[in-house]
Design a protein around this motif. Structure first.
Motif, short mmCIF file in Angstrom:
data_model
loop_
_atom_site.label_atom_id
_atom_site.label_comp_id
_atom_site.label_asym_id
_atom_site.label_seq_id
_atom_site.Cartn_x
_atom_site.Cartn_y
_atom_site.Cartn_z
N THR A 16 0.71 -1.33 0.10
CA THR A 16 -0.05 -0.10 -0.15
C THR A 16 0.77 0.93 0.20
OG1 THR A 16 -1.90 -1.11 1.28
CG2 THR A 16 -1.79 1.29 1.28
N VAL A 102 -3.66 3.98 7.51
CA VAL A 102 -4.31 3.16 6.54
C VAL A 102 -4.85 1.85 7.33
CG1 VAL A 102 -3.55 4.20 4.42
CG2 VAL A 102 -2.39 2.16 5.33
N ALA A 132 -8.88 4.63 4.78
CA ALA A 132 -8.32 3.43 3.75
C ALA A 132 -9.66 2.97 3.17
CB ALA A 132 -7.40 2.45 4.29
N PHE A 133 -9.43 1.92 2.69
CA PHE A 133 -10.84 0.93 2.11
C PHE A 133 -11.41 0.39 3.10
CE2 PHE A 133 -12.97 -2.95 0.77
CZ PHE A 133 -13.58 -2.35 -0.33
N TYR A 293 -6.53 -2.18 -2.14
CA TYR A 293 -5.11 -1.71 -1.67
C TYR A 293 -4.97 -0.51 -2.67
CZ TYR A 293 -4.46 -6.23 0.63
OH TYR A 293 -4.75 -7.29 1.46
N SER A 296 -6.81 2.64 -1.50
CA SER A 296 -6.55 3.33 -0.12
C SER A 296 -5.75 4.58 -0.40
CB SER A 296 -6.02 2.21 0.73
OG SER A 296 -6.65 1.28 1.02
#
Length: 368
Positions: A16, A102, A132-133, A293, A296
């Protein structure tokens, strides 16, 4: 644009971290490469000439201070965050700069809110975990779906992943979380986190097109159970995961993600379907995109941009939906995700129990 502002990326050589590094440069920021492995940092710097390398270790505060010296912000991409978050936050507080990470680890994010809220608020500092996601995107979608509601009865975040090839960092973080909770699962119910030993169940979830109705592992708990309740009055927050992705994650032989385009993204696709309910009324927000990933990176970098340009609503430790204008933030991500926000979509049905009931595999070590 970043206008040459400097951002230290701790864990820059990770999967990431590399996406974050590339996106910072695209946005006009000057990244500083930091992390624990000096050799990996030098190798990364050789592939991206002109960037400064500052090795640092979480057990060496002086090295972290050097890594953050003169920086305008820091993004922590180095897991497990149960180990790295607190030392890097401490260094950011000493340096007087904003901190973004993240982290997808439930306990690590909870620690950040618990341990640093008062100090960060008193110092006027900005700390945004889980940007992040997992944790950040779901929180933004839930906040946008809430709109003018001040409270709701429940929020469901369904993750429609085509697959999940975990990185080595994801697997390591999962092991740490598993150990911290003694193998139990976790959920957010009746306004609090609850650890339990109930077996996972399966549901049929009506994802929007093009995915359609798919089987999910119910209460496959992710970081959204920390970020969303941190600022939204929703006593029941549940996250669910498509069974294909869950099985990928559980399998020890699932390979790490591999690049399928020139930007390094994998061919994984996702639909995140968020539904908040108040009484008999539901509101929905949906995001579609590619590579959990990779996505993010624009989330974390947009957060840094908004913090440094004063586009924030509070100070202290805050989730994405609390500190930023959620709908505006999401729309800024339009090059990376497609959106369906309240008022733009149609009606939906409810989730129903799948035949079979109990999931026939172990619960993830880092999901609830």
């Amino acid at each position: 644009m970043g206008s040459g502002q400097t951002v230290t990326v701790f864990g820059a050589y990770g999967h990431t971290g590399r996406f974050v590094l590339a996106h910072l440069r695209e946005r006009g920021f000057v990244p500083v490469l930091s992390g624990r492995d000096a050799g990996k940092l030098r190798a990364l710097a050789a592939s991206v000439p002109g960037l400064e390398v500052r090795p640092a270790s979480v057990d060496d505060p002086a090295s972290l201070d050097r890594a953050l010296d003169g920086a305008d912000a820091v993004i922590n991409c180095a897991g497990p965050f149960a180990v790295t978050a607190a030392p890097v936050i401490e260094a950011a507080l000493r340096a007087g700069i904003p901190y973004v990470d993240v982290a997808a680890e439930i306990e690590a994010n909870l620690d950040t809110f618990t341990d640093f809220a008062d100090r960060a608020r008193a110092a006027g500092a900005v700390i945004v975990p889980a940007m992040a996601f997992y944790g950040g995107l779901g929180d933004l979608l839930a906040t946008a779906a809430m709109g003018d509601w001040t409270a709701a009865d429940e929020a469901n975040i369904a993750y429609g992943l085509s697959s999940w090839h975990p990185t080595s960092g994801t697997r390591t973080a999962g092991t740490v979380s598993q150990e911290r909770r003694g193998g139990r699962r976790v959920r957010h119910t009746e306004g609090r986190l609850e650890y339990h030993d109930d077996k996972p169940t399966l549901l049929k979830w009506p994802f929007p097109d093009p995915m359609g109705t798919r089987e999910v592992v119910a209460e496959f708990t992710m970081a959204d159970v920390v970020t969303i309740p941190s600022h939204l009055s929703i006593p029941e927050v549940r996250t669910h995961m498509t069974t294909e992705a869950a099985r990928d994650l559980f399998a020890a032989d699932t390979p790490a993600p591999t690049a399928a385009d020139e930007d390094g993204r994998s061919d994984q696709t996702f639909v995140v379907d968020v539904v908040v309910r108040s009484g008999g009324t539901e509101r929905r927000a949906v995001a579609r995109g590619r590579d959990i990933y990779a996505v993010s990176a624009p989330l974390a970098v947009e957060a840094v941009h908004r913090i440094l340009t004063g586009q924030t609503r509070t100070v202290g430790v805050a989730s994405a939906g609390e500190i930023f204008d959620a709908s505006d933030f999401l729309r800024a991500l339009s090059p990376h995700i497609s959106l369906e926000l309240p008022g733009e979509g149609g009606s939906r049905g409810g989730a129903t129990a799948a035949s079979g009931g109990r999931a026939g595999f172990r619960i993830s070590p880092h999901a609830g």
